[in-house]
Design an enzyme around this catalytic site. Structure first.
Site, PDB file in Angstrom:
ATOM      1  N   SER A 118     -26.275  35.280 -33.011  1.00  0.00           N
ATOM      2  CA  SER A 118     -27.257  35.247 -34.095  1.00  0.00           C
ATOM      3  C   SER A 118     -26.552  35.119 -35.429  1.00  0.00           C
ATOM      4  CB  SER A 118     -28.112  36.510 -34.080  1.00  0.00           C
ATOM      5  OG  SER A 118     -27.345  37.590 -34.532  1.00  0.00           O
ATOM      6  N   LYS A 119     -27.351  34.635 -36.389  1.00  0.00           N
ATOM      7  CA  LYS A 119     -26.816  34.489 -37.736  1.00  0.00           C
ATOM      8  C   LYS A 119     -26.389  35.863 -38.244  1.00  0.00           C
ATOM      9  CE  LYS A 119     -30.081  30.738 -38.648  1.00  0.00           C
ATOM     10  NZ  LYS A 119     -31.436  30.427 -39.080  1.00  0.00           N
ATOM     11  N   SER A 120     -27.201  36.905 -37.948  1.00  0.00           N
ATOM     12  CA  SER A 120     -26.925  38.220 -38.511  1.00  0.00           C
ATOM     13  C   SER A 120     -25.682  38.869 -37.887  1.00  0.00           C
ATOM     14  CB  SER A 120     -28.139  39.127 -38.362  1.00  0.00           C
ATOM     15  OG  SER A 120     -28.581  39.099 -37.044  1.00  0.00           O
TER      16      SER A 120
END
Ligand code: GLU
Length: 300
Positions: free
Chosen positions: A262-264
């Site tokens: 994920s981006k996070s």
């Protein structure tokens, strides 16, 4: 076509729909590559739709990076923000009128209601009751008994929720045979969901349905994390009197610890790989292998 059925050659219309809220990673690359690949095999048309719906999270420079990422990967499309096409504009931020029309239809047909409950309130409620607080089901008794149906347009006063038919089972057969038949019960697996946000922006579920219908998309290829969204979207198609497309949900790429990229979580972005001189052919070969494994019913 080695895997599941596909539309009659030439009639296939697919799409890739990146959200420019952060740098795209390998997981996005594989899903978008599979969408592109299925379209190629079906001799179809591919739409690139820029899902820059959220004005706070999406940035114009990230739109450019995403387009460059997809080009680097070797994908091409017949319609999109950079090439135009009969369904322009291809930026969701410029398609509010389509979403408003859908919102009006839902209101006139009694499918939506205004809601001032916050996400925090919903989470607290779920926690108190010992229910799933991560993606809590909106309680049926929070629906208002009465509300004004003469509202000319949404505003910043409250969100709008779709009233799900409690107890109804939404069933669909995914074109990825490893996903197969999926079945979700309204009011149990998910509850009333937001179609228009309190900050006066269409929610993802409504925008995607309005766009996929307006753009004549025949098959939606996206990540398995959106299966529940597909069930919600099928209800929206039904409420709007539209026929849903077919669906093909791709497995998600996981990191070494089994967490989805994920981006996070700071997974390495496509752009970083590009800058490091990674050869996109290696990626394409790997994605092709993954897709061929799927076709044989092997989990990847
Ligand atoms: N915009 C989503 C993404 O960037 C895809 C949503 C969809 O395909 O419906 O992953």
């Amino acid at each position: 076509m080695p895997i599941s059925t596909i539309d009659t050659p030439g009639s296939y219309r697919g799409r890739i729909a990146p959200t420019p809220s952060g740098l795209l990673h390998t997981g996005h690359a594989r899903t978008f590559w599979m969408a592109w690949h299925r379209c190629q095999v079906a001799s179809g048309m591919l739409v690139y739709r820029n899902e820059d719906l959220d004005p706070l999270r999406c940035k114009a420079n990230l739109t450019d990076v995403a387009l460059a990422d997809m080009r680097w990967l070797g994908l091409h499309w017949q319609e999109g923000p950079d090439v135009g096409g009969p369904h322009a504009p291809y930026h969701q931020s410029q398609r509010t009128n389509f979403y408003l029309q859908a919102w009006k239809k839902l209101l006139a047909r009694g499918h939506i209601y205004p809601c001032r409950r916050s996400r925090k309130e919903l989470r607290d409620y779920a926690q108190e009751k010992g229910l799933d607080a991560f993606d809590p089901v909106f309680p049926e008794d929070w629906r208002p008994n009465d509300y004004d149906r003469e509202v000319p347009s949404p505003n910043n006063d409250h969100a709008w929720r779709f009233k799900v038919p409690i107890g109804k089972r939404v069933v669909f057969v995914d074109r990825n045979p490893l996903v197969g038949e999926k079945s979700y019960v309204c009011g149990e697996d998910f509850g009333d969901f937001v179609v228009w946000r309190r900050d006066n922006v269409s929610a993802y579920e409504l925008a995607v349905v309005a766009d996929d219908a307006a753009m004549g998309i025949t098959e939606v290829v996206r990540g398995e994390d959106l299966l529940l969204s597909t069930a919600r979207q099928i209800l929206l198609y039904d409420a709007l009197g539209l026929a849903p497309p077919a669906f093909f949900h791709c497995p998600l790429l996981l990191d070494e610890e089994g967490r989805k990229l994920s981006k996070s979580l700071g997974s390495r972005s496509i752009a970083e790989n590009r800058d490091c001189g990674v050869d996109p052919i290696e990626w394409r070969l790997r994605f092709q292998e993954d897709y061929d494994a799927l076709a044989k019913g092997i989990r990847i």
